[in-house]
Design an enzyme around this catalytic site. Structure first.
Site, PDB file in Angstrom:
ATOM      1  CG  ASP A 112      -1.823   1.266   1.449  1.00 19.75           C
ATOM      2  OD1 ASP A 112      -2.499   1.252   0.337  1.00 19.75           O
ATOM      3  OD2 ASP A 112      -1.607   1.869   2.504  1.00 19.75           O
ATOM      4  CG  ASP A 143      -2.188   7.512   0.550  1.00 19.73           C
ATOM      5  OD1 ASP A 143      -1.321   7.922   0.327  1.00 19.73           O
ATOM      6  OD2 ASP A 143      -3.203   7.206  -0.038  1.00 19.73           O
ATOM      7  CG  ASP A 155      -2.008   2.433   6.679  1.00 16.26           C
ATOM      8  OD1 ASP A 155      -2.248   2.046   5.346  1.00 16.26           O
ATOM      9  OD2 ASP A 155      -2.336   3.295   7.097  1.00 16.26           O
TER      10      ASP A 155
END
Length: 215
Positions: free
Chosen positions: A12, A14, A166
């Site tokens: 990922d 961000d 996250d």
């Protein structure tokens, strides 16, 4: 994680490779008051991270999606330099993956232009061999389609791959794609919720992530 390091590593963006969370929160807190007249809390904003803007804004105000998206993106792109910071150790992690010969890349719900600006802000431009963004698939996380698209482009198998993220939607997408997953705790996600989603591993810092990946 099992003792065999994954042959393919997808990330990922961000809150995982780039510290963009403050920018995303500020962008939502700019756009929503401008268009809808109410200001979301930080907690609300972080819950939306990992999903596309269209998905988020459709849930909030289906008749104002285009206006909200334009307002968000205009402010977001203009303020990257003021808000986005690198996470310590990420550049070295990415370079180590490059030297390892393993396939890797980024799979994000961001649009291509925004993802490119974010990578540039944290010094990762030119270091990531694959970048899959919102434009590449019709369905988005927690759908497995973006991860399957990236695996196809890399010629990789899900059973030999891991997704690092996250957010709970990252872990859900990995499971649906038949991949292992690693939850990082330095981004937007709540650690309790991340653990409840059943990742293969949870890591507290980049050094621990490198160890889990066999780097």
């Amino acid at each position: 994680m099992n003792s065999v390091p994954p042959r393919t590593v997808l990330f990922d963006l961000d809150g995982t490779l780039a510290d963009t969370v403050p920018l995303i929160v500020a962008s939502y807190q700019h756009a929503l008051p401008q268009v809808l007249g109410w200001r979301p809390t930080r907690e609300q904003c972080t819950e939306w991270i990992g999903r596309t803007l269209v998905d988020t804004f459709t849930a909030l105000a289906p008749d104002r999606v285009d206006e909200l998206t334009a307002c968000y993106l205009d402010w977001n792109l203009a303020n990257h330099d003021a808000y986005v910071r690198p996470f310590p150790g990420v550049t070295e992690l990415v370079d180590a993956l490059g030297e390892s010969g393993r396939g890797f890349g980024v799979v994000t719900s961001k649009r291509l232009r925004s993802a490119q600006v974010s990578l540039d802000c944290v010094g990762l431009t030119g270091r990531i061999p694959l970048l899959a963004t919102e434009e590449d698939t019709a369905a988005h996380k927690p759908s497995p389609d973006p991860l399957r698209h990236a695996l196809h482009r890399l010629g990789a198998e899900a059973a030999d791959a891991v997704y690092v993220g996250d957010a709970v939607v990252d872990l859900q997408a990995a499971r649906a794609a038949g991949m292992r997953s690693i939850a990082v705790t330095w981004g937007a996600g709540d650690e309790t919720q991340l653990r409840a989603a059943g990742p293969t591993a949870v890591v507290q810092d980049v050094a621990e992530l490198r160890a889990v990946l066999g780097l």
